[in-house]
Motif scaffolding. Structure first.
Motif, PDB file in Angstrom:
ATOM      1  N   UNK A   6     -30.926 -92.333 -22.182  1.00 34.21           N
ATOM      2  CA  UNK A   6     -32.318 -91.922 -22.278  1.00 34.21           C
ATOM      3  C   UNK A   6     -32.972 -92.081 -20.911  1.00 34.21           C
ATOM      4  N   UNK A   7     -33.763 -91.123 -20.556  1.00 35.71           N
ATOM      5  CA  UNK A   7     -34.534 -91.185 -19.330  1.00 35.71           C
ATOM      6  C   UNK A   7     -35.970 -91.536 -19.681  1.00 35.71           C
ATOM      7  N   UNK A   8     -36.524 -92.503 -18.979  1.00 33.88           N
ATOM      8  CA  UNK A   8     -37.915 -92.885 -19.198  1.00 33.88           C
ATOM      9  C   UNK A   8     -38.803 -92.037 -18.296  1.00 33.88           C
ATOM     10  N   UNK A   9     -39.893 -91.557 -18.864  1.00 33.75           N
ATOM     11  CA  UNK A   9     -40.861 -90.752 -18.132  1.00 33.75           C
ATOM     12  C   UNK A   9     -42.225 -91.415 -18.195  1.00 33.75           C
ATOM     13  N   UNK A  25     -39.561 -91.817 -23.637  1.00 31.26           N
ATOM     14  CA  UNK A  25     -38.212 -91.561 -23.147  1.00 31.26           C
ATOM     15  C   UNK A  25     -37.619 -90.340 -23.856  1.00 31.26           C
ATOM     16  N   UNK A  26     -36.580 -89.809 -23.249  1.00 27.03           N
ATOM     17  CA  UNK A  26     -35.990 -88.564 -23.736  1.00 27.03           C
ATOM     18  C   UNK A  26     -35.141 -88.760 -24.986  1.00 27.03           C
ATOM     19  N   UNK A  27     -34.899 -89.982 -25.391  1.00 25.91           N
ATOM     20  CA  UNK A  27     -34.135 -90.225 -26.614  1.00 25.91           C
ATOM     21  C   UNK A  27     -35.055 -90.169 -27.836  1.00 25.91           C
ATOM     22  N   UNK A  28     -36.121 -90.953 -27.820  1.00 26.16           N
ATOM     23  CA  UNK A  28     -37.050 -90.982 -28.951  1.00 26.16           C
ATOM     24  C   UNK A  28     -38.035 -89.820 -28.928  1.00 26.16           C
ATOM     25  N   UNK A  29     -38.359 -89.352 -27.708  1.00 26.17           N
ATOM     26  CA  UNK A  29     -39.316 -88.259 -27.525  1.00 26.17           C
ATOM     27  C   UNK A  29     -40.658 -88.561 -28.189  1.00 26.17           C
ATOM     28  N   UNK A  30     -41.109 -89.793 -27.994  1.00 26.10           N
ATOM     29  CA  UNK A  30     -42.414 -90.194 -28.494  1.00 26.10           C
ATOM     30  C   UNK A  30     -43.193 -90.829 -27.356  1.00 26.10           C
ATOM     31  N   UNK A  60     -38.720 -89.299 -13.290  1.00 25.97           N
ATOM     32  CA  UNK A  60     -39.384 -88.054 -13.686  1.00 25.97           C
ATOM     33  C   UNK A  60     -40.766 -88.382 -14.232  1.00 25.97           C
ATOM     34  N   UNK A  61     -41.763 -87.670 -13.717  1.00 28.93           N
ATOM     35  CA  UNK A  61     -43.142 -87.854 -14.157  1.00 28.93           C
ATOM     36  C   UNK A  61     -43.722 -86.530 -14.642  1.00 28.93           C
ATOM     37  N   UNK A  62     -44.687 -86.652 -15.521  1.00 32.85           N
ATOM     38  CA  UNK A  62     -45.401 -85.498 -16.047  1.00 32.85           C
ATOM     39  C   UNK A  62     -46.866 -85.678 -15.665  1.00 32.85           C
ATOM     40  N   UNK A  63     -47.469 -84.606 -15.170  1.00 30.90           N
ATOM     41  CA  UNK A  63     -48.871 -84.654 -14.762  1.00 30.90           C
ATOM     42  C   UNK A  63     -49.624 -83.565 -15.520  1.00 30.90           C
ATOM     43  N   UNK A  64     -50.725 -83.957 -16.151  1.00 30.21           N
ATOM     44  CA  UNK A  64     -51.559 -82.980 -16.844  1.00 30.21           C
ATOM     45  C   UNK A  64     -52.232 -82.060 -15.847  1.00 30.21           C
ATOM     46  N   UNK A  65     -52.232 -80.761 -16.158  1.00 26.21           N
ATOM     47  CA  UNK A  65     -52.822 -79.759 -15.274  1.00 26.21           C
ATOM     48  C   UNK A  65     -54.009 -79.108 -15.979  1.00 26.21           C
ATOM     49  N   UNK A 126     -46.743 -83.444 -25.476  1.00 25.77           N
ATOM     50  CA  UNK A 126     -46.640 -81.990 -25.346  1.00 25.77           C
ATOM     51  C   UNK A 126     -45.395 -81.619 -24.546  1.00 25.77           C
ATOM     52  N   UNK A 127     -45.132 -82.367 -23.479  1.00 25.19           N
ATOM     53  CA  UNK A 127     -43.920 -82.125 -22.683  1.00 25.19           C
ATOM     54  C   UNK A 127     -42.678 -82.303 -23.547  1.00 25.19           C
ATOM     55  N   UNK A 128     -42.603 -83.395 -24.313  1.00 21.07           N
ATOM     56  CA  UNK A 128     -41.449 -83.634 -25.171  1.00 21.07           C
ATOM     57  C   UNK A 128     -41.298 -82.519 -26.202  1.00 21.07           C
ATOM     58  N   UNK A 129     -42.406 -82.091 -26.792  1.00 14.71           N
ATOM     59  CA  UNK A 129     -42.355 -81.052 -27.820  1.00 14.71           C
ATOM     60  C   UNK A 129     -41.881 -79.712 -27.263  1.00 14.71           C
ATOM     61  N   UNK A 130     -42.211 -79.440 -26.003  1.00 13.96           N
ATOM     62  CA  UNK A 130     -41.837 -78.173 -25.368  1.00 13.96           C
ATOM     63  C   UNK A 130     -40.445 -78.211 -24.733  1.00 13.96           C
ATOM     64  N   UNK A 131     -39.833 -79.400 -24.656  1.00 14.31           N
ATOM     65  CA  UNK A 131     -38.522 -79.560 -24.013  1.00 14.31           C
ATOM     66  C   UNK A 131     -37.596 -80.329 -24.955  1.00 14.31           C
ATOM     67  N   UNK A 132     -37.114 -79.669 -26.015  1.00 18.34           N
ATOM     68  CA  UNK A 132     -36.290 -80.382 -27.008  1.00 18.34           C
ATOM     69  C   UNK A 132     -34.960 -80.872 -26.471  1.00 18.34           C
TER      70      UNK A 132
END
Length: 132
Positions: A6-9, A25-30, A60-65, A126-132
Motif C-alpha cells: 500500500x502506498x500512503x498519500x 492509502x492505496x490499499x484501503x482507499x479511504x 505521492x500527494x494530491x492537491x485540490x484544484x 475523490x482521487x481514490x474513487x477516480x483511480x480504482x
C-alpha cells in the motif's frame, strides 16, 4: 504468496491562511482528515509539510484544484498549481491535481481548521474513487 503493498498519500486543501491535510492509502482507499497547517511563513508551512511527508513516508500527494463552476481558472487555481509544483520540486514527490469544485458543496460554507482538513479528505477520497 503475493505480497500486498500500500502506498500512503497525503492530500492538501491549499489556502493562503491554512492548509488542510488528509491521509489515506492505496490499499484501503479511504481518506481521513489529518491536520491543518496554519503557520505564518511559507517556510514554516513547508517545514510542517516536510515533517508529515517523513512521518507518513509519502511519495505521492494530491492537491485540490479550485476553479469557477464552469471550469474557468482564477487566482487560487494558479496558486494551487504553484503549490503542487513546489511540493514536487522541494520534496521529490509526485503530485496529482484533483478538481475540488464540488467539495465546497459537501462541506459547510463556513471555514475553520476542522473544515479544511475535512475538505482535504474529500479531495483525497475523490482521487481514490477516480483511480480504482
Amino acid at each position: 504468496m503475493c505480497a500486498l503493498t500500500a502506498t500512503t498519500l497525503l492530500a492538501f486543501d491549499f489556502g493562503l491562511k491554512r492548509i488542510g491535510v488528509a491521509v489515506g492509502n492505496t490499499f484501503l482507499k479511504q481518506a481521513q482528515a489529518l491536520t491543518v497547517i496554519s503557520a505564518e511563513s511559507n517556510q514554516a508551512k513547508f517545514d510542517a509539510i516536510a515533517l508529515l511527508l517523513k512521518e507518513w513516508q509519502v511519495t505521492h500527494c494530491v492537491v485540490g484544484l479550485p476553479s469557477h463552476p464552469d471550469g474557468a481558472e482564477h487566482e487560487m487555481t494558479v496558486r494551487c498549481r504553484r503549490f503542487s509544483n513546489q511540493l514536487e520540486g522541494r520534496f521529490g514527490v509526485t503530485t496529482t491535481l484533483v478538481d475540488e469544485r464540488y467539495t465546497s458543496a459537501v462541506i459547510s460554507a463556513k471555514r475553520g481548521e476542522v473544515i479544511d482538513a475535512q475538505a482535504a479528505a474529500l479531495i483525497l477520497q475523490q482521487y481514490f474513487d477516480e483511480n480504482p
